[in-house]
Write an enzyme that holds these catalytic residues in place. Structure first.
Site, mmCIF file in Angstrom:
data_model
loop_
_atom_site.group_PDB
_atom_site.id
_atom_site.type_symbol
_atom_site.label_atom_id
_atom_site.label_comp_id
_atom_site.label_asym_id
_atom_site.label_seq_id
_atom_site.Cartn_x
_atom_site.Cartn_y
_atom_site.Cartn_z
ATOM 1 N N CYS A 78 0.835 -1.204 0.000
ATOM 2 C CA CYS A 78 0.000 0.000 0.000
ATOM 3 C C CYS A 78 0.875 1.260 0.000
ATOM 4 C CB CYS A 78 -0.999 -0.035 1.166
ATOM 5 S SG CYS A 78 -2.312 1.181 0.998
ATOM 6 N N HIS A 110 -3.441 -5.452 0.319
ATOM 7 C CA HIS A 110 -2.954 -5.827 1.650
ATOM 8 C C HIS A 110 -2.954 -7.336 1.856
ATOM 9 C CE1 HIS A 110 -2.771 -1.803 3.524
ATOM 10 N NE2 HIS A 110 -3.701 -1.513 2.626
ATOM 11 N N GLU A 160 -1.367 -8.937 4.004
ATOM 12 C CA GLU A 160 -1.328 -9.223 5.440
ATOM 13 C C GLU A 160 -2.727 -9.331 6.047
ATOM 14 O OE1 GLU A 160 -1.443 -4.660 5.512
ATOM 15 O OE2 GLU A 160 -0.914 -6.266 4.111
#
Length: 183
Positions: A58, A161, A163
């Site tokens: 990001c 993202h 994660e």
């Protein structure tokens, strides 16, 4: 000393200051942290020179692009017409839109797919790509969603993202594993 680290993860967060890409700050640009920009620019510069692995997520991909001469949209809703909402609401572990993965990119080598679904939680994005990077993936509305530095072993950034979605998405796990293995 950065030499003790094998790789560096540049995460999401504050907006990247327009000062990094020689632009005036517009009213719709969010909060910036110039100290963070300076620190991460220093780390990125040293890591690239030492051919260390770098993975940008990001803000991280935005910073990578800006530090090497690219520019950013300071706010997509104000500066880019799209039917895609790049600023999804929770939960963030689901698909918001698709991206086309370039077959000539290391991202394709990692995922072995020419299209994947990604989450999306950002309001800035790459406007002009740095000459030091190449595009690895593009969203349905034409935004650059992933970049890589072809002359380095692993300098890759993604706009989404992984994660947030690694527990439910194999592609996210593959990306994170590729970064860790590259170190």
């Amino acid at each position: 000393s950065l030499s003790i680290c094998g790789g560096f993860l540049l995460t999401g967060g504050h907006d990247v200051s327009p000062l990094l890409y020689r632009a005036d700050k517009k009213p719709w640009c969010g909060q910036c942290c110039e100290l963070r920009d300076d620190m991460e620019r220093y780390i990125l510069s040293k890591a690239v020179k030492q051919n260390k692995s770098v993975f940008g997520i990001c803000r991280g991909v935005q910073l990578m692009n800006a530090c090497f001469g690219g520019t950013l949209y300071q706010d997509l809703k104000s500066e880019y017409t799209s039917s895609i909402d790049h600023h999804m609401i929770p939960p963030y572990n689901r698909v918001a839109h698709q991206v086309a993965v370039q077959k000539s990119s290391p991202l394709y080598d990692i995922l072995n797919r020419d299209q994947i679904g990604v989450n999306s939680y950002h309001h800035q994005a790459i406007k002009t790509l740095s000459p030091d990077f190449q595009t690895a993936a593009v969203s349905e509305d034409g935004l650059i969603e992933s970049i890589y530095m072809p002359s380095k072993k692993f300098v890759v950034g993604v706009q989404w993202h992984p994660e947030f979605s690694y527990e439910v998405d194999e592609n996210s796990r593959k990306l994170i594993k590729a970064f860790v293995v590259s170190i």
